[in-house]
Write an enzyme that holds these catalytic residues in place. Structure first.
Site, PDB file in Angstrom:
ATOM      1  CB  CYS A   1      -0.207  -2.445   3.572  1.00  0.00           C
ATOM      2  SG  CYS A   1       0.312  -1.583   2.059  1.00  0.00           S
TER       3      CYS A   1
ATOM      4  CB  CYS B   1      -0.881   2.170   1.594  1.00  0.00           C
ATOM      5  SG  CYS B   1      -2.253   0.972   1.563  1.00  0.00           S
TER       6      CYS B   1
ATOM      7  CB  CYS C   1      -2.698  -3.972   0.130  1.00  0.00           C
ATOM      8  SG  CYS C   1      -3.125  -2.238   0.467  1.00  0.00           S
TER       9      CYS C   1
ATOM     10  CG  ASP D   1      -7.177   4.732 -28.214  1.00  0.00           C
ATOM     11  OD1 ASP D   1      -7.951   5.700 -28.388  1.00  0.00           O
ATOM     12  OD2 ASP D   1      -7.351   3.879 -27.317  1.00  0.00           O
TER      13      ASP D   1
ATOM     14  CB  CYS E   1      -1.728   0.354  -2.015  1.00  0.00           C
ATOM     15  SG  CYS E   1      -0.298  -0.446  -1.264  1.00  0.00           S
TER      16      CYS E   1
END
Length: 448
Positions: free
Chosen positions: A243, A240, A221, A354, A218
């Site tokens: 929350c 979520c 949160c 990379d 999330c």
């Protein structure tokens, strides 16, 4: 505009057009970056001067994957309604590329003669561009890991986007992908008008969350998101449990739309361009007609004929992008219409130096279908090792896989074409710089 500014603008434009003529005349490329770089030195404030001249406004298209295809589709939609459009069609999406694209549509005294400027913008430079521009529209497609040696994590980029977009006037319209939790949260925290697009087709859910995921927590949160299902990477239907954060309501649902090209990722590109076009006042039948006749941008599911063989090029430059191209190729291979695949891995500046990201790619799915996989590129042995591990993971008796290593790219392309039956399609999966090389070998022309 003051006289001295007009003179400097005229000089910058003149230089750019001469450079473009010389580069193209000598067959050195498409002159999609160099003219802008030189013109910018002659007039450092050239970009904002050009931005202001787009009669109906500037449209910025940002995101990790899909910018070139989406911007080209939107351009075709607008041009089919007789609008004049400036567009960085070659995909040169840094500052010098943006300037070059705009200069293409100016007259000799620097007047930009277009209705709209559609510019795909590298996700890392959006804040820089917004210092010089108040666009009418911003379209955000997605945020995935891409070239970590240059960009960093998606949360960092999203935060920079929010800080750069927040001061824009409320007349700016923001169009975002609701299936991406990071972008959904971004849109919910903006004061401007925000429209969301996304998929609404549970039948397209993946069987499991892939390795290449970036935002399954999330953004408010930090709790793990509860996914009803994922369409690709971390894009999906979620909420979520800790929350009140959840997927934003969709202004446009995928069930109501057709699709350009192959792959779930192109469903998103279609929806993004379609929703923005609708917001700009384009009627839906005209949008559908453009979609039905759309041809791929170079290297993005682009289809060519070479040596009498059908070839499809699928740009594969990061974990999510390559997983989706592998998904599309695997579906075609399962039908028996494709038995040869060429994978080309480079590690140059446009690709990102990379290449560890290849270990987050689910190459086992491709290996399990067997056939012939030819590997080439600057990091040919890294890619070959990844595929060898995938080959070794197969159960005894599964479809046999022939892995061929060719350090020399022209030889690799030649072998791939030779081994492709006339009634099948050769799929080529290259990173960005490799895609440019492959296209030149197949068509005899440079792009950039």
């Amino acid at each position: 505009m003051e006289l001295i500014d007009k003179i400097r603008l005229g000089i910058a434009v003149g230089i750019a057009k001469v450079v473009t003529f010389v580069v193209r005349g000598l067959g050195l490329g498409a002159a999609s970056v160099l003219p802008g770089e030189i013109a910018r030195r002659a007039h450092p404030r050239l970009l904002p001067l050009l931005f202001k001249q787009a009669k109906k406004g500037v449209i910025l298209i940002v995101g990790t994957n899909g910018k070139t295809t989406t911007s080209l589709l939107l351009r075709k939609i607008l041009e089919n309604k007789q609008f004049k459009v400036a567009h960085n069609a070659t995909g040169a999406n840094l500052i010098n590329g943006l300037i070059t694209a705009l200069l293409e549509s100016t007259n000799l005294i620097g007047q930009l003669q277009v209705d709209y400027a559609i510019l795909e913008v590298d996700e890392n430079i959006l804040p820089l561009v917004l210092k010089d521009c108040q666009p009418q529209y911003i379209l955000g497609l997605n945020l995935f890991r891409d070239q970590l040696d240059r960009y960093g994590e998606v949360d960092t980029i999203s935060l920079r986007w929010q800080r750069a977009i927040a001061p824009l006037p409320e007349s700016t319209v923001i169009v975002l992908n609701a299936d991406d939790p990071t972008l959904s949260n971004l849109g919910q925290n903006l004061s401007q008008k925000v429209l969301f697009f996304g998929l609404s087709e549970p039948k397209l859910y993946l069987e499991r969350i892939p390795h290449a995921v970036d935002s399954i927590y999330c953004p408010r949160c930090g709790h793990s998101l509860d996914y009803q299902g994922v369409y690709l990477s971390h894009l999906g239907d979620y909420r979520c449990p800790s929350c009140d954060f959840q997927k934003s309501p969709l202004a446009l649902k995928s069930k109501e739309w057709g699709q350009i090209l192959i792959g779930v990722y192109n469903k998103y590109n279609t929806l993004a361009a379609g929703l923005l076009a609708q917001e700009m006042g384009i009627d839906t039948p005209s949008i559908f007609q453009t979609i039905a006749n759309f041809k791929a941008a170079f290297g993005r599911a682009e289809e060519l004929t070479a040596s009498g063989k059908h070839v499809r090029i699928l740009l594969s430059k990061n974990p999510v992008g390559m997983n989706e191209t592998l998904r599309a190729v695997s579906q075609i291979k399962a039908t028996g219409k494709s038995s040869v695949t060429l994978v080309v891995l480079n590690d140059r500046t446009p690709d990102g130096t990379d290449v560890s990201w290849i270990w987050d790619v689910d190459t086992e799915e491709l290996a399990a279908l067997g056939g012939t996989i030819i590997v080439s590129g600057d990091r040919v042995y890294d890619m070959a090792l990844r595929l060898k591990y995938s080959q070794d993971s197969l159960e005894p008796g599964e479809n046999p896989l022939q892995l061929i290593i060719k350090e020399d790219l022209p030889e690799a392309v030649s072998v791939a074409l030779e081994r492709t039956p006339e009634d099948e399609t050769l799929h080529i999966l290259p990173t960005y710089s490799a895609m440019l090389e492959v296209r030149q070998l197949l068509t005899g022309r440079k792009i950039l």
